[in-house]
Scaffold this active site. Sequence first.
Site, PDB file in Angstrom:
ATOM      1  N   GLY A 126      43.154  21.184  27.266  1.00  0.00           N
ATOM      2  CA  GLY A 126      43.612  22.002  28.527  1.00  0.00           C
ATOM      3  C   GLY A 126      42.809  22.434  29.352  1.00  0.00           C
ATOM      4  O   GLY A 126      41.824  22.475  29.005  1.00  0.00           O
ATOM      5  N   MET A 127      43.093  21.996  31.197  1.00  0.00           N
ATOM      6  CA  MET A 127      42.359  22.499  31.998  1.00  0.00           C
ATOM      7  C   MET A 127      41.765  24.035  31.519  1.00  0.00           C
ATOM      8  O   MET A 127      40.700  24.477  31.239  1.00  0.00           O
ATOM      9  CB  MET A 127      42.578  22.561  32.944  1.00  0.00           C
ATOM     10  CG  MET A 127      42.089  22.679  34.203  1.00  0.00           C
ATOM     11  SD  MET A 127      42.525  22.969  35.570  1.00  0.00           S
ATOM     12  CE  MET A 127      44.410  24.238  35.599  1.00  0.00           C
TER      13      MET A 127
ATOM     14  N   SER B 122      53.967  30.828  34.210  1.00  0.00           N
ATOM     15  CA  SER B 122      54.208  30.450  35.404  1.00  0.00           C
ATOM     16  C   SER B 122      54.147  31.019  36.622  1.00  0.00           C
ATOM     17  O   SER B 122      56.419  31.075  36.247  1.00  0.00           O
ATOM     18  CB  SER B 122      53.825  28.766  35.049  1.00  0.00           C
ATOM     19  OG  SER B 122      54.149  28.513  36.778  1.00  0.00           O
ATOM     20  N   SER B 123      54.018  30.824  37.905  1.00  0.00           N
ATOM     21  CA  SER B 123      54.573  31.688  39.357  1.00  0.00           C
ATOM     22  C   SER B 123      56.391  30.956  39.562  1.00  0.00           C
ATOM     23  O   SER B 123      56.789  31.493  40.103  1.00  0.00           O
ATOM     24  CB  SER B 123      53.974  31.433  40.110  1.00  0.00           C
ATOM     25  OG  SER B 123      53.050  30.530  40.991  1.00  0.00           O
ATOM     26  N   CYS B 124      56.405  28.983  38.601  1.00  0.00           N
ATOM     27  CA  CYS B 124      57.457  28.628  38.965  1.00  0.00           C
ATOM     28  C   CYS B 124      58.361  29.302  38.030  1.00  0.00           C
ATOM     29  O   CYS B 124      60.166  29.349  38.455  1.00  0.00           O
ATOM     30  CB  CYS B 124      56.844  27.569  38.196  1.00  0.00           C
ATOM     31  SG  CYS B 124      56.025  26.386  38.455  1.00  0.00           S
TER      32      CYS B 124
ATOM     33  N   TYR C 296      60.629  23.250  32.938  1.00  0.00           N
ATOM     34  CA  TYR C 296      59.721  24.413  32.558  1.00  0.00           C
ATOM     35  C   TYR C 296      60.093  26.137  33.283  1.00  0.00           C
ATOM     36  O   TYR C 296      59.232  26.456  32.359  1.00  0.00           O
ATOM     37  CB  TYR C 296      58.718  23.178  33.328  1.00  0.00           C
ATOM     38  CG  TYR C 296      57.532  23.878  33.416  1.00  0.00           C
ATOM     39  CD1 TYR C 296      56.301  23.499  32.598  1.00  0.00           C
ATOM     40  CD2 TYR C 296      57.340  24.176  34.497  1.00  0.00           C
ATOM     41  CE1 TYR C 296      55.134  24.496  32.826  1.00  0.00           C
ATOM     42  CE2 TYR C 296      55.815  25.232  35.629  1.00  0.00           C
ATOM     43  CZ  TYR C 296      54.499  24.955  33.477  1.00  0.00           C
ATOM     44  OH  TYR C 296      52.831  25.520  33.947  1.00  0.00           O
TER      45      TYR C 296
ATOM     46  N   LYS D 114      59.422  28.667  29.996  1.00  0.00           N
ATOM     47  CA  LYS D 114      57.887  29.886  30.778  1.00  0.00           C
ATOM     48  C   LYS D 114      59.213  31.338  30.837  1.00  0.00           C
ATOM     49  O   LYS D 114      58.381  32.253  29.847  1.00  0.00           O
ATOM     50  CB  LYS D 114      57.729  29.538  31.978  1.00  0.00           C
ATOM     51  CG  LYS D 114      56.815  28.201  32.056  1.00  0.00           C
ATOM     52  CD  LYS D 114      55.488  28.922  30.963  1.00  0.00           C
ATOM     53  CE  LYS D 114      54.676  27.573  30.923  1.00  0.00           C
ATOM     54  NZ  LYS D 114      53.699  27.642  29.786  1.00  0.00           N
TER      55      LYS D 114
ATOM     56  N   LEU E 170      47.191  26.540  39.672  1.00  0.00           N
ATOM     57  CA  LEU E 170      45.769  26.368  39.160  1.00  0.00           C
ATOM     58  C   LEU E 170      45.577  25.252  39.901  1.00  0.00           C
ATOM     59  O   LEU E 170      45.983  24.429  40.181  1.00  0.00           O
ATOM     60  CB  LEU E 170      45.441  26.698  38.011  1.00  0.00           C
ATOM     61  CG  LEU E 170      45.758  28.268  37.425  1.00  0.00           C
ATOM     62  CD1 LEU E 170      46.439  28.192  35.898  1.00  0.00           C
ATOM     63  CD2 LEU E 170      45.429  29.481  38.320  1.00  0.00           C
TER      64      LEU E 170
ATOM     65  N   HIS F 266      48.434  17.819  40.209  1.00  0.00           N
ATOM     66  CA  HIS F 266      48.967  18.704  40.425  1.00  0.00           C
ATOM     67  C   HIS F 266      48.804  18.521  41.937  1.00  0.00           C
ATOM     68  O   HIS F 266      47.654  17.464  42.120  1.00  0.00           O
ATOM     69  CB  HIS F 266      48.569  20.530  40.513  1.00  0.00           C
ATOM     70  CG  HIS F 266      49.530  20.697  39.110  1.00  0.00           C
ATOM     71  ND1 HIS F 266      49.116  20.904  37.756  1.00  0.00           N
ATOM     72  CD2 HIS F 266      51.471  21.048  39.046  1.00  0.00           C
ATOM     73  CE1 HIS F 266      50.297  21.360  37.302  1.00  0.00           C
ATOM     74  NE2 HIS F 266      51.165  21.627  37.892  1.00  0.00           N
TER      75      HIS F 266
END
Length: 308
Positions: A10-11, A104-106, A133, A137, A164, A177
């Site tokens: 992935g990225m 993730s900051s989510c 999501y 996390k 990101l 995104h």
Amino acid sequence: MKILITGGHGMVGRNIQEALAAHGGVQVLAPKRAELDLFNFGSVLAYMHQHQPDWVVHAAGRVGGIQANMANPVEFLVENLDIGRNVIMAAKQAGVRRLLNMASSCMYPAQAESPLSEQLVLAGALEPTNEGYALAKIVSTRLCEYITRTQPELQYKTMVPCNLYGRHDKFDPKHSHLIPAIIHKVHAAKMQGLPNVEIWGDGTARREFMYAGDVADAVVYALEHFDTMPAVMNLGLGQDHTVNEYYQVTAQVLGWRGEFVHDLSKPVGMKRKMVDVTRQTAWGWKPRHTLLDGLRKTYNFYLETVQA
Ligand SMILES: NC(=O)c1ccc[n+]([C@@H]2O[C@H](COP(=O)([O-])OP(=O)(O)OC[C@H]3O[C@@H](n4cnc5c(N)ncnc54)[C@H](OP(=O)(O)O)[C@@H]3O)[C@@H](O)[C@H]2O)c1
């Protein structure tokens, strides 16, 4: 040192692989989904037993923007829950001593004031557009904390990156995104000679975006400094920009001089989301790329690969 990277293609995973290759001195295992399906706990456990990694970097997940999250809340919750549980519990059962979990900051409350500190997890209701999501996390982050609390010889820690972007990003509008979506839209406008580009909402929402190469740099830094890394630590820039500014700087990088128009009927998510970098700074790491540097590298990647 043998390192297993989940989501290694992935990225984030590809950037980590590139950074580790440049660092040298480590053996990297990065199985693709066809080789190791993380939904299958038995397979993940067998893989951990067979390969006995010294360190697991868990960067796999179902990841997407607002549209994808809103359209597929069941998948974003269940897939991330399953993958997180399977990787972390298989590592535990196989006796892997070090695990770095990517959250993730989510997962911070929607109404919390920025900068968002790590103590805010579970301090309030989540942003509805990506709640599933975020819940997954939170579970994997807490699971790592519980394991290290009950078995201190297992150091399972979590990085909480801000948003990101970067090389190996997804540019397809269905999955992208904000930044890759902006690059794709502005590039299309430039190529087609369009006079304007649409922005969702009024563009005043503030966001913090880190270049993915910097996350990879933090992971390499963690190789040498894992003992001093806090159990849960944000990764951020300590500064943010408005959505409008991201469009403007992208237009500058691409050399496009059209106008932006706003669609006020579209959802925009949280008004501001910027993480607190106090722990990261005390740990001794900071990102290297400016927004302009990161956007230039990302656009070059887009031209070389996506548009090639
Ligand atoms: N991107 C961001 O803005 C951002 C921000 C904060 C945190 N993060 C976190 O960083 C991590 C990596 O994100 P990313 O942007 O690199 O996402 P990505 O590009 O979508 O990569 C995720 C990877 O996970 C793999 N994967 C998913 N389900 C799998 C399964 N069942 N078995 C095997 N592999 C599976 C995917 O494989 P396939 O290619 O086969 O689907 C893909 O290679 C995630 O934990 C994400 O939550 C990302």
